[in-house]
Structure formats: C-alpha cells, structure tokens
Write an enzyme that holds these catalytic residues in place. Sequence first.
Site, PDB file in Angstrom:
ATOM      1  N   ASP A   1      31.589  -0.027 -30.111  1.00 21.77           N
ATOM      2  CA  ASP A   1      32.376  -0.424 -28.943  1.00 21.77           C
ATOM      3  C   ASP A   1      33.696  -1.014 -29.409  1.00 21.77           C
ATOM      4  O   ASP A   1      33.955  -1.119 -30.613  1.00 21.77           O
ATOM      5  CB  ASP A   1      31.593  -1.394 -28.058  1.00 21.77           C
ATOM      6  CG  ASP A   1      31.301  -2.713 -28.750  1.00 21.77           C
ATOM      7  OD1 ASP A   1      31.792  -2.932 -29.897  1.00 21.77           O
ATOM      8  OD2 ASP A   1      30.566  -3.540 -28.165  1.00 21.77           O
TER       9      ASP A   1
ATOM     10  N   ASP B   1      33.075   0.507 -22.551  1.00 24.25           N
ATOM     11  CA  ASP B   1      33.779   0.704 -23.821  1.00 24.25           C
ATOM     12  C   ASP B   1      32.799   1.064 -24.938  1.00 24.25           C
ATOM     13  O   ASP B   1      33.124   0.928 -26.115  1.00 24.25           O
ATOM     14  CB  ASP B   1      34.565  -0.563 -24.186  1.00 24.25           C
ATOM     15  CG  ASP B   1      33.645  -1.735 -24.493  1.00 24.25           C
ATOM     16  OD1 ASP B   1      32.619  -1.882 -23.775  1.00 24.25           O
ATOM     17  OD2 ASP B   1      33.922  -2.484 -25.444  1.00 24.25           O
TER      18      ASP B   1
END
Length: 559
Positions: A431, A474
């Site tokens: 991420d 994300d």
Amino acid sequence: MNNQKLNSDLAHHIFNSLTDMVFIIQKEDNGDYRYLFINEAAYSLPGVEKGITGKLLSEVLSYKVYKVIKEKYDEAVKGGAPLHYKFTFPDSKNIKTIHEIQYETVISPFFKDGFCTHIITIVKNSNLNQKEGKLKRSTNHFEHIINNTADAIYTFDRYENYTSINPAFEKLFGWKKEEILNNNFISIILDKDKSELKNFIMESIKKGHVLPSHEAQRITKKGNVIDVLASYSPLFDEKGNWDGGVAIYKDITDKKKLFNELKVSEERYRLITEHTSDLIKIINPQGTVLYSSPSHFDVLGIKPDETLNKPIFIGMHHDSMETFKFSIEKINSTRKPTSIRFQRITQKGEFIWLHTIGSPILNNEGNKVDKILFVARNITERKKYEEQLQHYALVDHLTGQPNRRYFFSRLLEEMEKAKFFHSTLAVMILDIDRFKHINDSMGHDIGDQLLKEFSERVKDCLHEHDIFARIGGDEFAILLPDVKDNQAIVNVANRIIYSLQDKWVIDEHQFNTTSSIGISFYSPYEMNYKTLIKQADKALYQAKEDGRNCFKVYTNTEF
C-alpha cells in the site's frame, strides 16, 4: 455301446479338443514312467513325436531332459499334490532366431490305496494370448472338466437321442437332466434350422467330420431364442463306426447384443461426426492426432488427413499451448473430462477462439487413459463480446489495472498449476504509506492521480507474466507465478521500493511517499488462498511496524 466305452471315447475327444497339451502317464514299479495317452496338441511340443504312446520316458527322452522331468514327477508323487512349474524350449519354427517359448506345467498324481498309479500332466503355452476363456482344467477325471465348464455340452447317440448333458447346458437351456434324457421329443433346435441340422450337420458328423465353431441360434425351455457358438464332433465305437456325437455351445447372446448395439452406435457416431459443424478430434495420451472430423475443412480450411499422426498443438497460438498441454496432463492423471479455451490459426492465417471439452477414453481395465476425445466449437464472436464485458468487470477504472476480482481468479488458477507441477508462486500485498494524510490534506483528485502514477511505477518493476492489481483503496497485490528462486522475489521488492524514492509531482504539489510490502510464498500446497493472503497481510503489518518504506517476508515464526 456301454457307458464305459462312451466315457472313454468322450474323454479322448475332450482331451483332443483342448489347446493345452495333455499327457497321461503311468507310474512303473521300478520308478520309471510310461506314456499312456498324448493328445493332439501335445505333438507341437519339441521332441514329442507320434508313436511314443506306450513307451517309457527313459526310452524317448534324452538323459538330460529325462532327468529333469523325472525329478518333477517324483517331487509331485512325494508331495501328494499337484505341482506347478515352468520351463522353456527353443521355438522349432524359428530356428534362425534366438526365440524361446515358455510353458506352464501342472503335474497331478493319482493315488489308489496309498500308491501313485498315474499322473496327468497338462502343459500350457504361456506365450499364446488367448481371447476366450478356457475350459476349467481338472486333473482328477474328465467329468470334472465337463461339469465345470461354462460351455453347454451334450452327447447324443446314433439315433440322435440325448445321452448326457452338463450343468452348463441345464443353466443355459433351462432343461433338467432327468427331463431331457427321458424325453426324446425335446428339441433345442429352431424349426427353421431342423432341416440344416439333419441334412448337413448330422450327415457331416456321420462321415466323421468335425464341425468347428460357427454362429447359430437355439431355443430354451421358456421359448427364448439365444445366440450360440456351436461345434460338433463325432464319437465312434470300438470298431471305428460312427456311434453318436458331442455338441458344445458357447452362449454369445449378450456379446451379440452388445455388438449390434455398438454397430448402431458407431453408425450414429459416424453420421454425427461427418455432418456436425463442431471440430472432433481423437488423440493418444501423448497428444498425437488419431482422428479429425470433416468439419476441420469447413472451419479451419484444413483437410482432416493433414492433421493425422501429428501433434495436436500444431497451429495453436503460443499462449494457448501450455494451457492445452496442462489440460492433457490433467486428463491423463485424473481420468476426468476438462474444458479448455484456446486459439488456433486457420488456413487463411487468422486466429480464432475455440472452446473444447476433452473427455478420456479409458482402457478395458478402466485404470488408464487410452485415448482422449476433444469436441471443439468456434467461439470467436462470443469471445470478443466476453472480453468486452470482462474488461469492464475485471479492470479497475481509475488505474486501468486488474481489479480484486480478476486477481483472485488468477491466484486460484496459478495455485492449482503450482500444486500440479510442484512449483512455487509468491504474493505481495503493498500500500501507499500515509496515503490517507495525502488524500485528506491535498484533496481526492491528487489522491486519485497518485494512485494512477503509483501503479505505473510499480508496474514498470514487474515482468510481463506477473499480475498486478488494485484490490481496494490504496492497497495493491502482485502475483508472481512459477518462482525459480526466492531471491528473485526479494529483488523485485527492492526494485519497487527504490522506484518510489523519487518525489511525486502532481499539479502544483511536490511531496514524498513510499510503500510498505508484505510477501508470502505458496508452500506447502495444502494452504488455501485466504491463508496465503493473510500471511502476506501479516508481513505488510510488520513492515509498517518497522518504519514503513520496506518489505517483509512472512515466516512460520512470530514477527
């Protein structure tokens, strides 16, 4: 003719009808052995000649052979039970080649008042591949052979009256022995065949001719018509005059029915294969084409004969070959059908999409794939439509990368391949460090653009066959199949970390942000995909704990 003589003639006929070699031996008081009877099949054995009946073994055999055989006879007599052994002889019909025939021998001694008087020796040529079951051998008396064979046997006298039947006859025709022997009007011959029986079969037997197995129909007590293989042989009295005969029937009703059904089925199959638009192929387990349907010319522009005895993979798109080979291996190993989509080039040089179902054709024992049948259909137009739908269903619209659904679909597929081929794959979960802060402070537009550029940088660090997907927010995932060396995965993680060190310039904003990565490997193969992802998540969490901007590999020990 008395029963004793009839039994003697019948015994000789039965023994002479056997394909096995039969010797009846008399044990002499001096320990030697004498030939009393030798059936016709025994004369095929090297060294056995006409005229040796009545002679001692020591008079006929060479000393070396006599010594070996006498030892076996003595061993059987001493043991008081049948003795089995094998021996080989050079093939006298192939004297120019070094070829031997192996024989299986059963020596059965007969005792009277505690003393061995006779021996029956049955010799079987082990090299012969018999297609039909043989009569169950017996060594104590010829009646045991008759009463235990699966074939129906009956004898008749010169007046064509039944004189004996065996249990198989009773079972096949439904008549009991006492019924048929006491009623000369019972007939198992169909009315339409009685003339043939009288004018040809009986006349031939009376002349001493043996009628070999031939197909015929007979009728049972219940009136059912059955198919049989029938053979007839004459019996003679002590003066050599015809005195009756013996008939042997093998029931082939079920085989005949199956044969007819198979014939009809094959005709239907031929009509289907010759007129269907589907592509039908039959291959051997190695992938060589044995049959191609005429539709190959209509669909591909290729003559079916041009594909025979060639690998099925010829003309396939290189991207389809490995999947197709894997499917063939899977059919061979599991012996179950499988479905495949692949691309194949036509005579015009165009690639079309085909969907095929591969079905195993097992051997007679049902434990091994003998052939594989493929039935394929042109799905090019459907494939184009499906690809449009899949693009929308399996792609993340913001980044243009595969989405969560596509990633997990490919993960399951690659895990199955890895398990089958005993290979390794790796999964990375990563991420963007502090993405929420950037999104909240700079706005969602900047956050969205960061997701796009982040995915491009990461994608540039991967190989073409690696799968990179956005699985939410994300969070991204990378599937790295067919890992040869774990260090190669570490190198990929380092390249990603390094590529993210440069500043991000988006509109008027310049800032730094990095990524944390968790890595897990698919091994052992017993774990499921959820466990694999969970391990990578744990490794990602540890990377965060260690200060971000780094990667961690999951191990079995606690972090």
